[in-house]
Design a protein around this motif. Structure first.
Motif, PDB file in Angstrom:
ATOM      1  N   VAL A   1       0.863  -1.281  -0.169  1.00 51.31           N
ATOM      2  CA  VAL A   1       0.524   0.136   0.098  1.00 51.31           C
ATOM      3  C   VAL A   1       1.266   1.136   0.193  1.00 51.31           C
ATOM      4  O   VAL A   1       0.451   2.322  -0.983  1.00 51.31           O
TER       5      VAL A   1
ATOM      6  N   GLU B   1       1.091   3.876  -2.932  1.00 47.90           N
ATOM      7  CA  GLU B   1       0.367   5.221  -2.801  1.00 47.90           C
ATOM      8  C   GLU B   1       0.903   6.216  -2.631  1.00 47.90           C
ATOM      9  O   GLU B   1       0.234   7.164  -3.505  1.00 47.90           O
ATOM     10  N   SER B   2       2.870   6.019  -2.413  1.00 53.29           N
ATOM     11  CA  SER B   2       3.143   6.925  -2.386  1.00 53.29           C
ATOM     12  C   SER B   2       4.413   6.943  -2.682  1.00 53.29           C
ATOM     13  O   SER B   2       5.634   7.725  -2.932  1.00 53.29           O
TER      14      SER B   2
ATOM     15  N   TYR C   1       0.557   6.784   3.211  1.00 50.60           N
ATOM     16  CA  TYR C   1      -0.191   5.603   3.234  1.00 50.60           C
ATOM     17  C   TYR C   1      -1.465   6.110   2.362  1.00 50.60           C
ATOM     18  O   TYR C   1      -2.445   5.793   2.095  1.00 50.60           O
ATOM     19  N   GLN C   2      -1.280   7.872   2.878  1.00 51.86           N
ATOM     20  CA  GLN C   2      -2.309   8.556   1.717  1.00 51.86           C
ATOM     21  C   GLN C   2      -3.459   8.595   1.707  1.00 51.86           C
ATOM     22  O   GLN C   2      -4.711   8.182   1.777  1.00 51.86           O
TER      23      GLN C   2
ATOM     24  N   TRP D   1      -8.874   0.155   1.465  1.00 51.47           N
ATOM     25  CA  TRP D   1      -8.026   1.380   1.962  1.00 51.47           C
ATOM     26  C   TRP D   1      -8.724   2.455   1.057  1.00 51.47           C
ATOM     27  O   TRP D   1      -8.389   3.045   0.565  1.00 51.47           O
ATOM     28  N   PHE D   2      -8.920   1.222  -0.745  1.00 50.53           N
ATOM     29  CA  PHE D   2      -9.137   2.446  -1.366  1.00 50.53           C
ATOM     30  C   PHE D   2     -10.371   3.078  -1.659  1.00 50.53           C
ATOM     31  O   PHE D   2     -10.799   3.590  -1.860  1.00 50.53           O
TER      32      PHE D   2
ATOM     33  N   TYR E   1      -6.360  -1.873  -8.518  1.00 51.57           N
ATOM     34  CA  TYR E   1      -5.603  -1.018  -7.106  1.00 51.57           C
ATOM     35  C   TYR E   1      -5.302  -2.901  -6.714  1.00 51.57           C
ATOM     36  O   TYR E   1      -4.070  -2.487  -6.183  1.00 51.57           O
TER      37      TYR E   1
END
Length: 147
Positions: free
Chosen positions: A12, A16-17, A33-34, A88-89, A109
């Motif tokens: 993740v 995410e980043s 983790y945005q 999470w998404f 995702y």
């Protein structure tokens, strides 16, 4: 292959980043983790015992890791790796959903996260890798299909 929580967290974070703990994107997602700004006060309270502002959260790697471990870890315990990535998404545990954020569908995702986590996404194409079939309990399957 089973994806551990540590692997899922790393997947993740990567998707995410790219592992950037100080990033804030254009829609207000914060950190490695945005995490959406609106979730930060309640999620830090749950994970740390006190609320943080989004700026404090952005500036604390330890807080970001602990929040992800607690929140994503709860999803992982309940839904497994694919379901946790989906939660999470999208806020929904269905990893095969075609819902989209305008860039990725939930299933795209989830595939990216599982691949980044070191597991197979189960997506055809490419070379090597093993197909992973999520193992759900009868209760989980029933809830997914409204039974």
């Amino acid at each position: 292959m089973t994806v551990s929580l540590a692997q899922l967290l790393a997947g993740v974070r990567q998707v995410e980043s790219g592992g950037n703990y100080s990033v804030v994107n254009g829609i207000g997602a914060v950190g490695a983790y945005q995490v959406m700004k609106a979730n930060i006060p309640s999620w830090t309270k749950k994970a740390l015992g006190y609320s943080m502002t989004w700026q404090q959260f952005r500036d604390s790697r330890a807080a970001q890791d602990k929040v992800a471990q607690v929140i994503l870890g709860g999803y992982y315990a309940k839904y497994g790796a694919a379901g946790a990535a989906s939660m999470w998404f999208s806020g929904q545990p269905n990893p095969n959903s075609s819902r989209s954020d305008g860039g990725n569908t939930v299933s795209q995702y989830v595939a990216k996260v599982l691949a980044a986590a070191g597991g197979s996404s189960g997506v055809s194409g490419g070379r090597g890798g093993t197909r992973v079939t999520p193992q759900w309990s009868m209760d989980e399957l029933g809830s997914q299909y409204g039974l």
